[in-house]
Design a protein around this motif. Structure first.
Motif, PDB file in Angstrom:
ATOM      1  N   GLU A   1       1.247  -0.200 -14.395  1.00  0.00           N
ATOM      2  CA  GLU A   1       0.416  -1.360 -14.080  1.00  0.00           C
ATOM      3  C   GLU A   1       1.189  -2.677 -14.123  1.00  0.00           C
ATOM      4  O   GLU A   1       0.605  -3.725 -13.848  1.00  0.00           O
ATOM      5  CB  GLU A   1      -0.765  -1.444 -15.056  1.00  0.00           C
ATOM      6  CG  GLU A   1      -1.588  -0.188 -15.169  1.00  0.00           C
ATOM      7  CD  GLU A   1      -2.165   0.298 -13.848  1.00  0.00           C
ATOM      8  OE1 GLU A   1      -2.408  -0.533 -12.952  1.00  0.00           O
ATOM      9  OE2 GLU A   1      -2.357   1.502 -13.709  1.00  0.00           O
TER      10      GLU A   1
ATOM     11  N   GLN B   1       0.924  -5.837 -11.605  1.00  0.00           N
ATOM     12  CA  GLN B   1      -0.284  -5.535 -10.836  1.00  0.00           C
ATOM     13  C   GLN B   1      -1.453  -6.317 -11.421  1.00  0.00           C
ATOM     14  O   GLN B   1      -1.460  -6.654 -12.601  1.00  0.00           O
ATOM     15  CB  GLN B   1      -0.614  -4.032 -10.897  1.00  0.00           C
ATOM     16  CG  GLN B   1       0.477  -3.121 -10.395  1.00  0.00           C
ATOM     17  CD  GLN B   1       0.686  -3.250  -8.900  1.00  0.00           C
ATOM     18  OE1 GLN B   1      -0.262  -3.404  -8.144  1.00  0.00           O
ATOM     19  NE2 GLN B   1       1.940  -3.186  -8.484  1.00  0.00           N
TER      20      GLN B   1
ATOM     21  N   PRO C   1      -6.504  -0.940 -12.949  1.00  0.00           N
ATOM     22  CA  PRO C   1      -6.073  -1.754 -11.806  1.00  0.00           C
ATOM     23  C   PRO C   1      -7.275  -2.344 -11.083  1.00  0.00           C
ATOM     24  O   PRO C   1      -8.335  -1.732 -11.008  1.00  0.00           O
ATOM     25  CB  PRO C   1      -5.318  -0.761 -10.924  1.00  0.00           C
ATOM     26  CG  PRO C   1      -5.868   0.571 -11.294  1.00  0.00           C
ATOM     27  CD  PRO C   1      -6.253   0.479 -12.740  1.00  0.00           C
TER      28      PRO C   1
ATOM     29  N   VAL D   1      -8.779  -3.450  -7.613  1.00  0.00           N
ATOM     30  CA  VAL D   1      -8.596  -3.135  -6.206  1.00  0.00           C
ATOM     31  C   VAL D   1      -9.152  -4.283  -5.364  1.00  0.00           C
ATOM     32  O   VAL D   1     -10.242  -4.786  -5.635  1.00  0.00           O
ATOM     33  CB  VAL D   1      -9.313  -1.812  -5.846  1.00  0.00           C
ATOM     34  CG1 VAL D   1      -9.143  -1.485  -4.386  1.00  0.00           C
ATOM     35  CG2 VAL D   1      -8.794  -0.692  -6.723  1.00  0.00           C
ATOM     36  N   ASP D   2      -8.406  -4.710  -4.340  1.00  0.00           N
ATOM     37  CA  ASP D   2      -8.900  -5.735  -3.427  1.00  0.00           C
ATOM     38  C   ASP D   2     -10.051  -5.192  -2.607  1.00  0.00           C
ATOM     39  O   ASP D   2     -10.088  -4.004  -2.259  1.00  0.00           O
ATOM     40  CB  ASP D   2      -7.777  -6.197  -2.478  1.00  0.00           C
ATOM     41  CG  ASP D   2      -6.710  -6.986  -3.193  1.00  0.00           C
ATOM     42  OD1 ASP D   2      -7.035  -7.630  -4.218  1.00  0.00           O
ATOM     43  OD2 ASP D   2      -5.546  -6.968  -2.745  1.00  0.00           O
TER      44      ASP D   2
ATOM     45  N   ASP E   1      -9.230  -3.254   0.528  1.00  0.00           N
ATOM     46  CA  ASP E   1      -8.722  -1.886   0.423  1.00  0.00           C
ATOM     47  C   ASP E   1      -9.828  -0.844   0.239  1.00  0.00           C
ATOM     48  O   ASP E   1      -9.566   0.342   0.268  1.00  0.00           O
ATOM     49  CB  ASP E   1      -7.744  -1.778  -0.755  1.00  0.00           C
ATOM     50  CG  ASP E   1      -6.512  -2.644  -0.541  1.00  0.00           C
ATOM     51  OD1 ASP E   1      -6.199  -2.960   0.633  1.00  0.00           O
ATOM     52  OD2 ASP E   1      -5.863  -2.996  -1.544  1.00  0.00           O
ATOM     53  N   ILE E   2     -11.062  -1.315   0.028  1.00  0.00           N
ATOM     54  CA  ILE E   2     -12.181  -0.386  -0.200  1.00  0.00           C
ATOM     55  C   ILE E   2     -12.744   0.024   1.160  1.00  0.00           C
ATOM     56  O   ILE E   2     -13.118  -0.822   1.970  1.00  0.00           O
ATOM     57  CB  ILE E   2     -13.284  -1.047  -1.050  1.00  0.00           C
ATOM     58  CG1 ILE E   2     -12.716  -1.460  -2.415  1.00  0.00           C
ATOM     59  CG2 ILE E   2     -14.471  -0.109  -1.213  1.00  0.00           C
ATOM     60  CD1 ILE E   2     -13.667  -2.274  -3.249  1.00  0.00           C
TER      61      ILE E   2
END
Length: 109
Positions: free
Chosen positions: A26, A29, A98, A100-101, A104-105
């Motif tokens: 990580e 990140q 993490p 996630v943007d 990106d989903i």
């Protein structure tokens, strides 16, 4: 070359690292951390130690407000309060993962 007693090659990194060693994946990140008092903190993981104390860069406290239920789900709003460089004591961490943007989903149809 191999270690004399274990027979494991020097420099070998196992697939799973137990404890705070697993945080190495990580580093650099964006992570979301939930603390024991219910605070949600989002920041870039810069460093950590053997006690899971974390140093975060560009940190914000994410405050969430659950507003109402609709036929399609629950409406939740959030606001980010900037904190800057932040040190989190390891024994106050409940969850670390993490972030996630939204880009990106994958969309659900």
């Amino acid at each position: 070359t191999l270690h004399q007693t274990s027979g494991i090659p020097y420099g070998h990194v196992p697939a799973y690292l137990p404890g705070s060693a697993s945080l190495v994946e990580e580093l650099d990140q964006r992570v979301l951390i939930v603390l024991r008092d219910g605070t949600h903190v989002v920041g870039t993981l810069v460093s950590y130690d053997q006690f899971s104390n974390l140093i975060l860069h560009e940190t914000v406290e994410r405050r969430m407000k659950r507003c109402r239920e609709t036929s399609t789900g629950i409406v939740t709003y959030y606001a980010d309060v900037p904190l800057g460089l932040y040190v989190v004591r390891g024994d106050s961490i409940v969850l670390c993962g993490p972030l996630v943007d939204e880009d990106d989903i994958p969309a659900i149809n």
